[in-house]
Design an enzyme around this catalytic site. Structure first.
Site, short mmCIF file in Angstrom:
data_model
loop_
_atom_site.label_atom_id
_atom_site.label_comp_id
_atom_site.label_asym_id
_atom_site.label_seq_id
_atom_site.Cartn_x
_atom_site.Cartn_y
_atom_site.Cartn_z
NE ARG A 228 80.29 -0.65 75.36
CZ ARG A 228 80.32 -1.77 74.66
NH1 ARG A 228 80.14 -2.94 75.27
NH2 ARG A 228 80.52 -1.74 73.35
CD GLU A 257 86.14 -3.45 81.14
OE1 GLU A 257 86.77 -3.74 80.10
OE2 GLU A 257 84.93 -3.64 81.27
CG HIS A 276 85.08 -6.46 78.46
ND1 HIS A 276 85.05 -5.09 78.46
CD2 HIS A 276 84.20 -6.83 77.48
CE1 HIS A 276 84.23 -4.64 77.53
NE2 HIS A 276 83.70 -5.69 76.93
#
Length: 316
Positions: A228, A257, A276
């Protein structure tokens, strides 16, 4: 029994569930806005874990089980769920193969200087002095020795790497040569040539990778974050990279993000940025359905030998 889903599923997957359990009533929706009315009197809810609020949980009348089609559950309203006595399970392990493959690809990319070689190729530069590094004999430290971390360790051992894992208890885990607890984190950091974070986002792990932690790594170490973004203090990581306290960082997750266009990570030569995607796979939903069906059979039989049960006190 009424099962409501706010997850987007392919038609064949929905049809498979309906065919396998004709006695159950399935209601499939694209989002919470569409699902909310039916959720209020549902027995089971399938979600990605980001659309439930404390207000919604307090309104549901019959909900007994929440199945989260992802590994991350940090956005769930745990207090309200616990108060209502609702079971929560997730899709832990669903990402282990793609994320382990990604990790080894990134380790090899750094060790074998793939970025430099591609740049040289594009510029038509023939340079055999680019330094190459073998993985054999190197040490991999994994922060979070769960399903994903264990799969990474298995792949690393194929390359003859030594593996050190970290978990809460320090208990032995397959594919790890050594295990440590957070109290022994310094040992893992000092020994590791590659440090991979697969940590969840919890009050204890958020901002855990700070300047103090980074300074304990080898100057030649590579840090890889597939856990994370909240686990890392980004300004500390930038400083460590700029000052040569660690050699390289591979980052698939970030505090914000998408990563903003002007963020320093984009321009740093010793940083590899990916959007990601380490867990993306065309097998994602079929594997999630498999876990769900396994638990559904237990739920219907009353045996309650569920897999991937979330500890509501710890948040994972």
């Amino acid at each position: 029994m009424k099962i409501v889903a706010s997850t987007k599923l392919k038609s064949e997957l929905k049809e498979k569930l309906i065919a396998n359990y004709p006695e159950l009533k399935f209601y499939f929706f694209k989002n919470m806005a569409e699902a909310i009315d039916d959720l209020l009197d549902a027995d089971v809810f399938i979600t990605y874990g980001e659309d439930l609020t404390e207000e919604i949980i307090m309104k549901v009348k019959k909900l007994k089980w929440i199945m989260v089609f992802s590994a991350g559950v940090e956005k769930l309203p745990f207090r309200a769920i616990k108060q209502k006595g609702i079971l929560v399970t997730n899709a832990r392990g669903i990402h282990k193969i793609p994320m382990a493959e990604y990790t080894m690809a990134m380790i090899l990319q750094v060790a074998r200087q793939a970025k430099q070689l591609i740049s040289n190729e594009q510029k038509h530069v023939w340079d055999r002095s680019v330094p190459m590094t073998e993985l054999s004999g190197k040490t991999l430290g994994v922060l979070g020795a769960g399903a994903i971390g264990t799969q990474i360790a298995k792949y690393a051992q194929v390359f003859n790497m030594k593996t050190i894992g970290l978990n809460r208890s320090g208990r032995s885990v397959e594919a790890f040569d050594e295990m440590v607890t957070v109290n022994e984190l310094g040992y893992l950091l000092e020994k590791s040539d590659f440090v991979v974070s697969v940590l969840p986002s919890t009050p204890k792990t958020d901002r855990m990778i700070n300047r103090e932690v980074l300074q304990q790594m080898k100057a030649s170490a590579v840090f890889i974050n597939i856990g994370r973004g909240q686990n890392v203090v980004e300004v500390d990581l930038i400083s460590a990279l700029e000052e040569g306290e660690i050699a390289h960082a591979v980052l698939d997750v970030f505090e914000k993000e998408p990563l903003p266009a002007g963020h320093p990570f984009w321009e740093m030569e010793n940083v590899t940025v990916t959007p990601h995607l380490s867990g993306i796979s065309n097998q994602y939903l079929p594997r999630a359905i498999e876990i769900f069906e396994n638990n559904l059979k237990e739920f219907l039989s009353g045996k309650k030998e569920f897999i991937n049960v979330i500890d509501l006190d710890h948040g994972y």
